[in-house]
Design an enzyme around this catalytic site. Structure first.
Site, mmCIF file in Angstrom:
data_model
loop_
_atom_site.group_PDB
_atom_site.id
_atom_site.type_symbol
_atom_site.label_atom_id
_atom_site.label_comp_id
_atom_site.label_asym_id
_atom_site.label_seq_id
_atom_site.Cartn_x
_atom_site.Cartn_y
_atom_site.Cartn_z
ATOM 1 N N GLN A 251 6.359 -3.156 -1.884
ATOM 2 C CA GLN A 251 7.529 -2.542 -1.252
ATOM 3 C C GLN A 251 7.165 -1.907 0.084
ATOM 4 O OE1 GLN A 251 10.666 -2.804 -2.433
ATOM 5 N NE2 GLN A 251 11.582 -1.571 -0.820
ATOM 6 N N LYS B 140 15.629 -2.988 -8.701
ATOM 7 C CA LYS B 140 15.124 -4.362 -8.887
ATOM 8 C C LYS B 140 14.573 -4.535 -10.307
ATOM 9 C CE LYS B 140 13.915 -4.662 -3.963
ATOM 10 N NZ LYS B 140 12.818 -4.587 -2.974
ATOM 11 N N ASP C 96 8.901 -12.301 -1.616
ATOM 12 C CA ASP C 96 9.513 -11.631 -0.458
ATOM 13 C C ASP C 96 9.665 -12.582 0.726
ATOM 14 O OD1 ASP C 96 10.368 -8.965 -0.505
ATOM 15 O OD2 ASP C 96 8.310 -8.198 -0.555
HETATM 16 N N1 GUN Z 1 11.731 -2.786 2.273
HETATM 17 C C1 GUN Z 1 13.002 -2.975 2.697
HETATM 18 N N2 GUN Z 1 13.420 -4.222 2.368
HETATM 19 C C2 GUN Z 1 12.394 -4.812 1.713
HETATM 20 C C3 GUN Z 1 12.224 -6.095 1.125
HETATM 21 O O1 GUN Z 1 13.097 -6.967 1.137
HETATM 22 N N3 GUN Z 1 11.021 -6.314 0.526
HETATM 23 C C4 GUN Z 1 10.020 -5.382 0.519
HETATM 24 N N4 GUN Z 1 8.866 -5.709 -0.068
HETATM 25 N N5 GUN Z 1 10.147 -4.192 1.065
HETATM 26 C C5 GUN Z 1 11.332 -3.909 1.657
#
Ligand code: GUN
Length: 304
Positions: A98, A54, A121
């Site tokens: 995350q 990312k 998110d």
């Molecule tokens: N863990 C797995 N997918 C995601 C996501 O889309 N956002 C976040 N913050 N954690 C994740």
């Protein structure tokens, strides 16, 4: 391997990223370089890889990003303190904590602490509620938003379609159902949400015009569970043991790709399907958060 029925997630993500890059350029010209802060707790190897990917995309598109890394044993109150500081930081337009988080931290409490205006998110209860209500003013979780864009940009009709979603998680299954059941263009589907307690999942799957697998069971969806010509979207990322692989394991989806591809009308490869779309939607949400922070109508960015 025939590839003419593949849904090319990388190509569609590139297209969206190019649109977002132009929006970011416009924001930068107006003095608002979009900023995104990642928060990682501990050293979960998959989370490190995801956040790293990312961050790279942020750099490519012109989003200013940084990652705050906290130790595995961080108490919840410390993480809440950091989130409060980021909520007050005007350069942080987006905040992404995350998941998964270590067991001493209540994930729901953390997601609820992120300012809903910075919740790229889409996990804050206010944004979850807006999505369910069909209020387009909130942030939509990136993975289901990405799957939705894959369907839209591949010209796949959802109106009146039987959509079967496997998995009822808060990150994919539930918001995916909320998106596709809306009374709205590119939605209007009849949605069935299957989970670990569903009886005869295979029978539900065989009815699906669009089958979305997001339950985290390696290669669960087999060819005999798919209606010929159905659209199959594989959200799964599962690491399985493979003595023949260099590091003793490899990644597979929730769909037995080799078996299902010849039966499906369209299918996402994995990798190269949903994964790049999740990142593309995060970038789009961040550009939107930055536009909103400056009082700009995010829709006006589209014209650039
Ligand atoms: N863990 C797995 N997918 C995601 C996501 O889309 N956002 C976040 N913050 N954690 C994740």
């Amino acid at each position: 391997m025939a590839s003419d029925n593949l849904i090319d997630g990388r190509a569609i993500a590139d297209q969206i990223n190019e649109e977002t890059r132009r929006q970011i350029e416009a924001l930068r010209e107006r003095g608002t370089p979009p900023g995104l802060v990642f928060v990682r707790v501990g050293e979960d190897p998959a989370s490190r890889v995801y956040v790293g990917m990312k961050e790279k995309t942020c750099a490519r598109l012109g989003i200013e990003s940084r990652t705050e890394v906290l130790p595995e044993d961080t108490p919840e109150r410390e993480l809440l303190k950091l989130i409060a500081a980021l909520n007050a930081d005007p350069a942080a337009h987006g905040i992404l904590v995350q998941a998964p988080l270590p067991p001493q931290i209540n994930e729901a409490a953390i997601f609820a602490a992120v300012s809903p205006n910075k919740d790229v998110d889409g996990f804050h209860p206010l944004n979850v509620g807006k999505l369910l209500l069909g209020d387009g003013g909130g942030f939509v979780p990136c993975t289901p938003a990405g799957v939705h864009q894959l369907l839209i940009r591949s010209g796949l009709e959802t109106s009146g379609a039987e959509v079967v979603i496997l998995g009822r998680g808060n990150i994919v299954g539930k918001p995916m159902a909320a998106i596709l059941c809306q009374k709205a263009e590119h939605a209007n589907a009849t949605v069935t949400l299957c989970h670990s307690r569903s009886s005869d999942i295979a029978a539900h799957c065989r009815r699906a015009d669009i089958l979305i697998a997001a339950m985290g069971v390696p290669e669960f969806v087999k060819a005999d569970m798919v209606k010929p010509g159905a659209v199959v979207i594989d959200v799964g990322v599962n690491r399985i043991a493979d003595p023949a692989a260099k590091n003793g394991s490899r990644l597979v989806g929730d769909v037995d790709f080799a078996g299902v591809q010849p039966v499906a009308g369209r299918i996402t490869p994995n990798p190269g399907g949903v994964g790049p779309m999740t990142i593309a939607m995060l970038m789009a949400n961040t550009a939107r958060a930055a536009a909103m922070a400056t009082g700009m109508d995010p829709a006006t960015l589209q014209e650039n």
